[in-house]
Design a protein around this motif. Structure first.
Motif, mmCIF file in Angstrom:
data_model
loop_
_atom_site.group_PDB
_atom_site.id
_atom_site.type_symbol
_atom_site.label_atom_id
_atom_site.label_comp_id
_atom_site.label_asym_id
_atom_site.label_seq_id
_atom_site.Cartn_x
_atom_site.Cartn_y
_atom_site.Cartn_z
ATOM 1 N N MET A 103 39.721 56.862 42.157
ATOM 2 C CA MET A 103 40.347 56.307 40.945
ATOM 3 C C MET A 103 39.324 55.493 40.153
ATOM 4 O O MET A 103 38.677 54.605 40.693
ATOM 5 N N ASN A 104 39.176 55.826 38.879
ATOM 6 C CA ASN A 104 38.260 55.071 38.018
ATOM 7 C C ASN A 104 38.948 53.799 37.513
ATOM 8 O O ASN A 104 40.095 53.831 37.091
ATOM 9 N N VAL A 105 38.195 52.690 37.558
ATOM 10 C CA VAL A 105 38.768 51.387 37.246
ATOM 11 C C VAL A 105 38.027 50.740 36.084
ATOM 12 O O VAL A 105 36.793 50.730 36.047
ATOM 13 N N LEU A 106 38.794 50.211 35.150
ATOM 14 C CA LEU A 106 38.213 49.408 34.064
ATOM 15 C C LEU A 106 38.325 47.935 34.455
ATOM 16 O O LEU A 106 39.430 47.431 34.669
ATOM 17 N N LEU A 107 37.185 47.281 34.587
ATOM 18 C CA LEU A 107 37.172 45.856 34.917
ATOM 19 C C LEU A 107 36.921 45.103 33.615
ATOM 20 O O LEU A 107 35.810 45.122 33.077
ATOM 21 N N TRP A 108 37.968 44.465 33.120
ATOM 22 C CA TRP A 108 37.918 43.839 31.786
ATOM 23 C C TRP A 108 37.540 42.365 31.931
ATOM 24 O O TRP A 108 38.325 41.564 32.447
ATOM 25 N N PHE A 109 36.342 42.038 31.486
ATOM 26 C CA PHE A 109 35.882 40.642 31.521
ATOM 27 C C PHE A 109 36.373 39.894 30.292
ATOM 28 O O PHE A 109 36.299 40.410 29.172
ATOM 29 N N LYS A 110 36.859 38.676 30.527
ATOM 30 C CA LYS A 110 37.331 37.842 29.412
ATOM 31 C C LYS A 110 36.674 36.461 29.550
ATOM 32 O O LYS A 110 35.472 36.326 29.345
ATOM 33 N N ARG A 111 37.450 35.451 29.968
ATOM 34 C CA ARG A 111 36.841 34.131 30.216
ATOM 35 C C ARG A 111 36.504 34.016 31.713
ATOM 36 O O ARG A 111 36.958 33.111 32.400
ATOM 37 N N ASP A 112 35.729 34.964 32.183
ATOM 38 C CA ASP A 112 35.381 35.020 33.608
ATOM 39 C C ASP A 112 34.030 35.708 33.759
ATOM 40 O O ASP A 112 33.880 36.667 34.509
ATOM 41 N N LEU A 113 33.037 35.210 32.990
ATOM 42 C CA LEU A 113 31.751 35.903 32.859
ATOM 43 C C LEU A 113 30.816 35.557 34.019
ATOM 44 O O LEU A 113 29.812 34.867 33.854
ATOM 45 N N ARG A 114 31.177 36.073 35.197
ATOM 46 C CA ARG A 114 30.390 35.796 36.413
ATOM 47 C C ARG A 114 30.671 36.920 37.412
ATOM 48 O O ARG A 114 31.609 37.709 37.234
ATOM 49 N N ILE A 115 29.883 36.940 38.476
ATOM 50 C CA ILE A 115 30.179 37.872 39.574
ATOM 51 C C ILE A 115 30.524 37.109 40.850
ATOM 52 O O ILE A 115 30.867 37.712 41.859
ATOM 53 N N HIS A 116 30.434 35.768 40.806
ATOM 54 C CA HIS A 116 30.746 34.952 41.980
ATOM 55 C C HIS A 116 32.198 34.497 41.939
ATOM 56 O O HIS A 116 32.704 34.160 40.873
ATOM 57 N N ASP A 117 32.841 34.466 43.094
ATOM 58 C CA ASP A 117 34.250 34.071 43.166
ATOM 59 C C ASP A 117 35.047 34.717 42.028
ATOM 60 O O ASP A 117 35.724 34.043 41.259
ATOM 61 N N HIS A 118 34.958 36.013 41.954
ATOM 62 C CA HIS A 118 35.602 36.771 40.875
ATOM 63 C C HIS A 118 36.623 37.716 41.509
ATOM 64 O O HIS A 118 36.294 38.852 41.869
ATOM 65 N N PRO A 119 37.869 37.258 41.667
ATOM 66 C CA PRO A 119 38.863 38.081 42.365
ATOM 67 C C PRO A 119 39.047 39.472 41.761
ATOM 68 O O PRO A 119 39.241 40.456 42.503
ATOM 69 N N ALA A 120 38.974 39.564 40.433
ATOM 70 C CA ALA A 120 39.169 40.875 39.807
ATOM 71 C C ALA A 120 38.036 41.833 40.172
ATOM 72 O O ALA A 120 38.267 43.016 40.450
ATOM 73 N N LEU A 121 36.811 41.325 40.195
ATOM 74 C CA LEU A 121 35.658 42.152 40.590
ATOM 75 C C LEU A 121 35.787 42.579 42.048
ATOM 76 O O LEU A 121 35.536 43.747 42.391
ATOM 77 N N ALA A 122 36.188 41.645 42.896
ATOM 78 C CA ALA A 122 36.327 41.968 44.320
ATOM 79 C C ALA A 122 37.373 43.059 44.534
ATOM 80 O O ALA A 122 37.174 43.985 45.328
ATOM 81 N N LEU A 123 38.472 42.972 43.792
ATOM 82 C CA LEU A 123 39.518 43.991 43.926
ATOM 83 C C LEU A 123 39.035 45.339 43.395
ATOM 84 O O LEU A 123 39.182 46.376 44.057
ATOM 85 N N ALA A 124 38.421 45.312 42.214
ATOM 86 C CA ALA A 124 37.997 46.561 41.580
ATOM 87 C C ALA A 124 36.964 47.296 42.430
ATOM 88 O O ALA A 124 36.999 48.524 42.551
ATOM 89 N N ALA A 125 36.073 46.527 43.053
ATOM 90 C CA ALA A 125 34.977 47.146 43.808
ATOM 91 C C ALA A 125 35.491 48.017 44.949
ATOM 92 O O ALA A 125 34.847 48.992 45.322
ATOM 93 N N GLY A 126 36.645 47.676 45.489
ATOM 94 C CA GLY A 126 37.162 48.435 46.623
ATOM 95 C C GLY A 126 37.994 49.635 46.225
ATOM 96 O O GLY A 126 38.506 50.342 47.096
ATOM 97 N N LEU A 127 38.187 49.854 44.925
ATOM 98 C CA LEU A 127 39.111 50.899 44.489
ATOM 99 C C LEU A 127 38.428 52.192 44.082
ATOM 100 O O LEU A 127 39.033 53.262 44.148
#
Length: 505
Positions: A1-25
């Motif tokens: 499944m292709n995932v769009l990870l939409w960055f808004k007021r979260d411009l980091r890769i540390h402690d980034h729950p959305a990035l952590a979730l997307a990476a596993g999908l």
DNA sequence: AGTGCAGTTGACTTT
DNA sequence: TAAAGTCAACTGCAC
């Protein structure tokens, strides 16, 4: 499944729950959308864009190291997302919940409606203690602390990129047609500086924080200066809180009171943001309806400009406004003072002054800004009006006059003892109205008028019932709840009315 | 040396 | 994270 990870007021890769979730999908398309209409709003400004652009450049490097460089597109969010999901067979969007202004709120509802209509799943995750669709405030503080103490989201070692996409440029202010906004001493964005600022604060600058934060002179160094990094999400509130907790556990001599004071302010940050999350109209409507007609909706343009430009003839107030214009930052207490003088002494409607103040802040964060603007304007109905005296504040916070003289150099000939009240100086006759303006209001008279008007409204019989309802919805409270099962809470008997009035908005 | 009094200080209340 | 007002206790001083 292709995932769009939409960055808004979260411009980091540390402690980034959305990035952590997307990476596993599956394969990830990390996207930031530069929305030109947002950057034309009256509460935004080029200094905020400049800081965001630096943060994006930094994020692009960090994501590149994970194997999936940041894709940047300029345009409408729905159109951009629709095109990318169609062209790249994306079935899921992941982002963080954003507590923004009414414009971003409306945009999110448009994106949500589009996603539902097109069978695309959009998952929004919390990245702070702010809780979406909160039923009531009972137990909120505990839930916030629990989130803050939960281990940080792991940064993935690598990302699966989607097939090669053009990364896209980070637009210039000129390309976005932003209004000129000179800010020579603006803080610079990016993760490296964010981490360095956090470290220097915790290791050394924080020691005098508790007492030094109140003065604009000492606060410049002793305040954390993390606000723009938190506003853009270059740092997560959780990683700042946990780094602070780690430092607290070291029991560094002289840091104890300051670090716990800083922790409580991080909590207040979420507390205020929760208000705007619960009631977005705080940006445009007085929280207590009885205060709605208090001030003229069309502001006195002379006063408005004098206030904005630091030309009111009140030295300390002018110094603060000029400092803010030049640096994009002001310590918290002075933010309260400049807002309070605009609303009380100058009797300007907060809907005229609020956007002007917002656009001066590099760290503009709607969730903090709008509740604070109303609080300092006496329109929440539930907190005691705090009418700052700009003369007294100048004498208290800048006793040597260093700050005032630096930012209002016209005052050079004025002797120290008259610095905050140059109109009392014998030499004022040839000075005021020439090099520096006469004060546009008499502080004592204006404060008395404001106090009498605002308390007159509060004495009206209909005032208190509405105020009690606002307390129920928004006020912080001692934890008077006990958890039962799971996430359900049972409310204990309501506190007495007299206790309610002591709650902070 | 004790008393009266104006002025100061600080805790507390009101707006 | 206010400021002004109130009041009682205190201080310094004159007599």
């Amino acid at each position: 499944m292709n995932v769009l990870l939409w960055f808004k007021r979260d411009l980091r890769i540390h402690d980034h729950p959305a990035l952590a979730l997307a990476a596993g999908l599956g394969p990830v398309l990390p996207l930031y959308i530069v929305e030109p209409d947002y950057w034309q709003l009256p509460d935004t400004a080029a200094r905020q864009w400049a800081f965001t652009a630096e943060s994006l450049a930094s994020l692009r490097v960090d994501l590149g190291a994970l194997g999936a460089p940041l894709i940047i597109r300029t345009g409408d969010a729905v159109e951009t997302i629709a095109r990318l999901t169609r062209d790249h067979q994306i079935s899921r969007i992941i982002s963080h919940e954003e507590t923004g202004n009414l414009w971003t709120y409306a945009r999110d509802r448009r994106v949500g409606a589009w996603a539902r209509a097109h069978g695309v799943q959009w998952t929004e995750l919390p990245q702070s203690g702010v809780i979406r669709r909160l039923a009531h405030r009972d137990g909120w503080a505990k839930a916030r602390d629990t989130f803050t103490e939960t281990p940080q989201a792991a940064t993935p070692l690598a990302l699966h990129p989607l097939t090669s996409l053009e990364p896209g440029p980070i637009p210039t202010a000129r390309a976005l047609r932003l209004r000129p906004d000179p800010c020579p001493h603006r803080q610079t964005g990016g993760r490296t500086l964010a981490e360095a600022t956090l470290q220097s604060f915790l290791q050394s600058r924080a020691a005098p924080y508790r007492t030094a934060m109140s003065s604009p002179l000492t606060g410049e160094r002793a305040c954390s200066r993390l606000s723009p990094f938190l506003a853009t999400g270059t740092l997560s509130v959780r990683e700042v809180a946990q780094a602070t907790a780690q430092r607290q556990s070291e029991r560094a001599y002289g840091f104890g009171a300051s670090l716990s004071s800083f922790q409580s302010r991080l909590a207040w940050r979420d507390h205020f943001t929760q208000k705007l999350e619960d009631q977005p109209s705080i940006e445009t409507r007085c929280l207590h309806p009885a205060t709605e007609g208090l001030r003229p909706r069309t502001p006195d343009q002379t006063r408005l400009h004098a206030w904005q430009l630091g030309e009111t003839g009140l030295p300390f107030l002018d110094a603060c406004m000029r400092y803010l214009a030049a640096t994009g930052w002001l310590n918290f207490r002075m933010r309260a003072m400049v807002m309070a003088t605009a609303s009380y002494h100058l009797w300007l409607d907060w809907r005229a002054t609020g956007p002007l103040l917002a656009q001066r802040f590099t760290d503009y964060d709607p969730g903090i800004h709008w509740p604070q603007v109303q609080m300092q304007s006496g329109t929440t109905g539930i907190n005691t009006p705090r009418i700052y005296n700009p003369i007294k504040q100048g004498q208290d916070q800048d006793p040597a006059g260093t700050f005032t003289r630096r930012w209002v150099p016209e005052l050079a000939p004025v002797p120290d003892q008259y610095l905050q009240e140059p109109w009392k100086w014998d030499g004022a006759r040839h000075f005021l109205g020439n090099r520096y303006p006469h004060p546009i209001i008499d502080v004592a008279t204006a404060a008395r008028m404001a106090r009498e008007t605002i308390w007159g409204i509060r004495r009206a019989p209909a005032f208190q019932p509405a105020a009690n309802a606002i307390v129920q919805k928004h006020a912080s409270r001692k934890d008077n709840t006990r958890p039962t099962s799971g996430r359900r809470f049972v409310r204990d008997p309501l506190p007495t009315p007299s206790a309610q009035t002591s709650f902070d908005f």
